[in-house]
Motif scaffolding. Sequence first.
Motif, PDB file in Angstrom:
ATOM      1  N   SER A 155       0.830  -1.205   0.000  1.00 17.08           N
ATOM      2  CA  SER A 155       0.000   0.000   0.000  1.00 17.08           C
ATOM      3  C   SER A 155       0.866   1.257   0.000  1.00 17.08           C
ATOM      4  O   SER A 155       2.049   1.224   0.357  1.00 17.08           O
ATOM      5  CB  SER A 155      -0.914   0.007   1.233  1.00 17.08           C
ATOM      6  N   LYS A 156       0.259   2.376  -0.419  1.00 19.50           N
ATOM      7  CA  LYS A 156       0.873   3.710  -0.374  1.00 19.50           C
ATOM      8  C   LYS A 156       2.114   3.818  -1.267  1.00 19.50           C
ATOM      9  O   LYS A 156       2.997   4.647  -1.020  1.00 19.50           O
ATOM     10  CB  LYS A 156       1.224   4.099   1.066  1.00 19.50           C
ATOM     11  N   THR A 157       2.195   3.010  -2.305  1.00 23.50           N
ATOM     12  CA  THR A 157       3.364   3.054  -3.186  1.00 23.50           C
ATOM     13  C   THR A 157       3.431   4.360  -3.969  1.00 23.50           C
ATOM     14  O   THR A 157       4.515   4.747  -4.430  1.00 23.50           O
ATOM     15  CB  THR A 157       3.349   1.873  -4.176  1.00 23.50           C
ATOM     16  N   GLN A 158       2.288   5.044  -4.123  1.00 25.16           N
ATOM     17  CA  GLN A 158       2.291   6.318  -4.858  1.00 25.16           C
ATOM     18  C   GLN A 158       3.039   7.403  -4.096  1.00 25.16           C
ATOM     19  O   GLN A 158       3.370   8.448  -4.669  1.00 25.16           O
ATOM     20  CB  GLN A 158       0.848   6.762  -5.156  1.00 25.16           C
ATOM     21  N   LEU A 159       3.334   7.156  -2.820  1.00 28.76           N
ATOM     22  CA  LEU A 159       4.006   8.156  -1.991  1.00 28.76           C
ATOM     23  C   LEU A 159       5.513   7.959  -1.910  1.00 28.76           C
ATOM     24  O   LEU A 159       6.200   8.724  -1.236  1.00 28.76           O
ATOM     25  CB  LEU A 159       3.420   8.129  -0.573  1.00 28.76           C
ATOM     26  N   THR A 160       6.025   6.934  -2.593  1.00 27.13           N
ATOM     27  CA  THR A 160       7.450   6.631  -2.467  1.00 27.13           C
ATOM     28  C   THR A 160       7.989   6.116  -3.799  1.00 27.13           C
ATOM     29  O   THR A 160       7.455   6.432  -4.851  1.00 27.13           O
ATOM     30  CB  THR A 160       7.677   5.619  -1.318  1.00 27.13           C
ATOM     31  N   ASN A 161       9.054   5.308  -3.758  1.00 28.10           N
ATOM     32  CA  ASN A 161       9.685   4.850  -4.993  1.00 28.10           C
ATOM     33  C   ASN A 161       9.878   3.337  -4.983  1.00 28.10           C
ATOM     34  O   ASN A 161       9.562   2.653  -4.009  1.00 28.10           O
ATOM     35  CB  ASN A 161      11.029   5.553  -5.195  1.00 28.10           C
ATOM     36  N   GLU A 162      10.412   2.826  -6.076  1.00 31.19           N
ATOM     37  CA  GLU A 162      10.592   1.379  -6.228  1.00 31.19           C
ATOM     38  C   GLU A 162      11.551   0.814  -5.189  1.00 31.19           C
ATOM     39  O   GLU A 162      11.387  -0.310  -4.721  1.00 31.19           O
ATOM     40  CB  GLU A 162      11.108   1.071  -7.634  1.00 31.19           C
ATOM     41  N   ALA A 163      12.529   1.610  -4.787  1.00 33.04           N
ATOM     42  CA  ALA A 163      13.502   1.144  -3.800  1.00 33.04           C
ATOM     43  C   ALA A 163      12.821   0.823  -2.467  1.00 33.04           C
ATOM     44  O   ALA A 163      13.197  -0.137  -1.784  1.00 33.04           O
ATOM     45  CB  ALA A 163      14.586   2.193  -3.597  1.00 33.04           C
ATOM     46  N   ALA A 164      11.824   1.620  -2.084  1.00 36.22           N
ATOM     47  CA  ALA A 164      11.107   1.367  -0.835  1.00 36.22           C
ATOM     48  C   ALA A 164      10.353   0.049  -0.900  1.00 36.22           C
ATOM     49  O   ALA A 164      10.313  -0.709   0.081  1.00 36.22           O
ATOM     50  CB  ALA A 164      10.149   2.515  -0.545  1.00 36.22           C
ATOM     51  N   ALA A 165       9.748  -0.239  -2.058  1.00 33.40           N
ATOM     52  CA  ALA A 165       9.032  -1.504  -2.227  1.00 33.40           C
ATOM     53  C   ALA A 165       9.992  -2.687  -2.114  1.00 33.40           C
ATOM     54  O   ALA A 165       9.674  -3.709  -1.479  1.00 33.40           O
ATOM     55  CB  ALA A 165       8.316  -1.522  -3.575  1.00 33.40           C
ATOM     56  N   GLN A 166      11.156  -2.568  -2.713  1.00 37.69           N
ATOM     57  CA  GLN A 166      12.148  -3.639  -2.642  1.00 37.69           C
ATOM     58  C   GLN A 166      12.658  -3.815  -1.209  1.00 37.69           C
ATOM     59  O   GLN A 166      12.858  -4.952  -0.747  1.00 37.69           O
ATOM     60  CB  GLN A 166      13.307  -3.331  -3.585  1.00 37.69           C
ATOM     61  N   LYS A 167      12.832  -2.710  -0.499  1.00 42.62           N
ATOM     62  CA  LYS A 167      13.312  -2.766   0.887  1.00 42.62           C
ATOM     63  C   LYS A 167      12.296  -3.466   1.785  1.00 42.62           C
ATOM     64  O   LYS A 167      12.664  -4.315   2.616  1.00 42.62           O
ATOM     65  CB  LYS A 167      13.580  -1.351   1.396  1.00 42.62           C
ATOM     66  N   THR A 168      11.016  -3.132   1.618  1.00 43.96           N
ATOM     67  CA  THR A 168       9.981  -3.743   2.446  1.00 43.96           C
ATOM     68  C   THR A 168       9.820  -5.222   2.124  1.00 43.96           C
ATOM     69  O   THR A 168       9.641  -6.050   3.022  1.00 43.96           O
ATOM     70  CB  THR A 168       8.648  -3.001   2.256  1.00 43.96           C
ATOM     71  N   THR A 169       9.895  -5.568   0.849  1.00 45.19           N
ATOM     72  CA  THR A 169       9.822  -6.980   0.475  1.00 45.19           C
ATOM     73  C   THR A 169      10.968  -7.761   1.096  1.00 45.19           C
ATOM     74  O   THR A 169      10.780  -8.872   1.627  1.00 45.19           O
ATOM     75  CB  THR A 169       9.854  -7.130  -1.057  1.00 45.19           C
ATOM     76  N   ALA A 170      12.164  -7.186   1.068  1.00 41.11           N
ATOM     77  CA  ALA A 170      13.336  -7.837   1.674  1.00 41.11           C
ATOM     78  C   ALA A 170      13.159  -7.974   3.183  1.00 41.11           C
ATOM     79  O   ALA A 170      13.542  -8.997   3.780  1.00 41.11           O
ATOM     80  CB  ALA A 170      14.602  -7.051   1.354  1.00 41.11           C
ATOM     81  N   LEU A 171      12.583  -6.941   3.820  1.00 39.35           N
ATOM     82  CA  LEU A 171      12.349  -6.990   5.257  1.00 39.35           C
ATOM     83  C   LEU A 171      11.387  -8.124   5.609  1.00 39.35           C
ATOM     84  O   LEU A 171      11.630  -8.889   6.561  1.00 39.35           O
ATOM     85  CB  LEU A 171      11.776  -5.649   5.731  1.00 39.35           C
ATOM     86  N   ILE A 172      10.308  -8.246   4.860  1.00 40.99           N
ATOM     87  CA  ILE A 172       9.330  -9.309   5.125  1.00 40.99           C
ATOM     88  C   ILE A 172       9.954 -10.681   4.898  1.00 40.99           C
ATOM     89  O   ILE A 172       9.745 -11.619   5.678  1.00 40.99           O
ATOM     90  CB  ILE A 172       8.084  -9.107   4.249  1.00 40.99           C
ATOM     91  N   ASN A 173      10.758 -10.812   3.858  1.00 38.74           N
ATOM     92  CA  ASN A 173      11.449 -12.086   3.617  1.00 38.74           C
ATOM     93  C   ASN A 173      12.396 -12.432   4.762  1.00 38.74           C
ATOM     94  O   ASN A 173      12.521 -13.601   5.153  1.00 38.74           O
ATOM     95  CB  ASN A 173      12.214 -12.033   2.296  1.00 38.74           C
ATOM     96  N   ALA A 174      13.062 -11.418   5.316  1.00 39.99           N
ATOM     97  CA  ALA A 174      13.978 -11.652   6.439  1.00 39.99           C
ATOM     98  C   ALA A 174      13.208 -12.099   7.676  1.00 39.99           C
ATOM     99  O   ALA A 174      13.651 -12.999   8.408  1.00 39.99           O
ATOM    100  CB  ALA A 174      14.777 -10.391   6.736  1.00 39.99           C
ATOM    101  N   VAL A 175      12.052 -11.486   7.925  1.00 39.86           N
ATOM    102  CA  VAL A 175      11.219 -11.881   9.062  1.00 39.86           C
ATOM    103  C   VAL A 175      10.731 -13.316   8.883  1.00 39.86           C
ATOM    104  O   VAL A 175      10.717 -14.107   9.838  1.00 39.86           O
ATOM    105  CB  VAL A 175      10.036 -10.908   9.225  1.00 39.86           C
ATOM    106  N   LEU A 176      10.334 -13.663   7.677  1.00 41.45           N
ATOM    107  CA  LEU A 176       9.906 -15.036   7.391  1.00 41.45           C
ATOM    108  C   LEU A 176      11.032 -16.028   7.688  1.00 41.45           C
ATOM    109  O   LEU A 176      10.813 -17.081   8.299  1.00 41.45           O
ATOM    110  CB  LEU A 176       9.461 -15.157   5.934  1.00 41.45           C
TER     111      LEU A 176
END
Length: 311
Positions: A155-176
């Motif tokens: 959500s809220k991707t219109q407020l940021t950039n592609e790098a933020a999406a990649q960072k959050t995906t990596a964070l979730i993968n690390a938590v998993l």
Amino acid sequence: MIKIDLITGFLGSGKTTFIKKYARYLIGKGQKIGILVNDYGAVNVDTMLLSELEGDNCGIESVAGACDRDCHQRRFKTKLIALAMSGCDRVLIEPSGVFDVDEFFDSLYEEPLDRWYQIGSVIAVADVNLSTELSKSAEYLLASQACVAGRLVLSKTQLTNEAAAQKTTALINAVLQNFGSRRRFDEKSVTAKDWDKLADSDYEEIENCGYSSPDFTKLETTDDSGFKSLYFMELSLSPEQLEQRVKALFETDGAGGIFRAKGFVSDSGKWLELNAVRGSITLSPIDNGQNIVIVIGENLNKDKITEILCG
């Protein structure tokens, strides 16, 4: 068989907003849908937010708290039975932000639900700016929800950039990984677009994303200091006062680990919806509301929060 989708998401991720858009897509395809809002809170605010969808092709049921877990699960099953008998083609479940997905799977494998329902898709919604400073219990909830998801919707991707999406995906993968799950998300299993620009093809991917089997390490807890909700009725604040006081909640030491505040406030006879997370507070017009503010978080200091909100 009726397909049933679970839309999970951590506190303040935007589940309700996503469900509105997803439901309109399904209704536009000619499907008759049901929505079950499953919350442990005593007042189910999200049901009010979804009420605009209710009509001939959309029924809404809710299960609120104020009872023990076994009673809550019985009510959950009863509502699903009622939706099945109403002739739905698909049912969407919106759980609370602190929902344990085991309840969902366990219920669907029991009679008589196993004769009516089959799991369609599990969709995990996450804020593209997900905090990197989560407690152990918060990470656990995130892992338990994400590990079964067929697709991650940011959500809220219109407020940021592609790098933020990649960072959050990596964070979730690390938590998993930290909780022993083999589930990983990549660009093929992540939707990272402005929700106002989602096309039918995007929704088709989401609708047919399926789910994964739960495979995470259970977290044993021995205290009751985890996620809780505090309810404040009839505060009699102006929108400006409410915004200032909610902002103070997130900035004041000693209030506890506040993740979200939500509710409604009256403004000259009209209603505004409050939706607040750390760093973002919005007040948006809405047709119907109730004079209530709900504060959700960990280790909440009720006295301090009451002092800030009530003055």
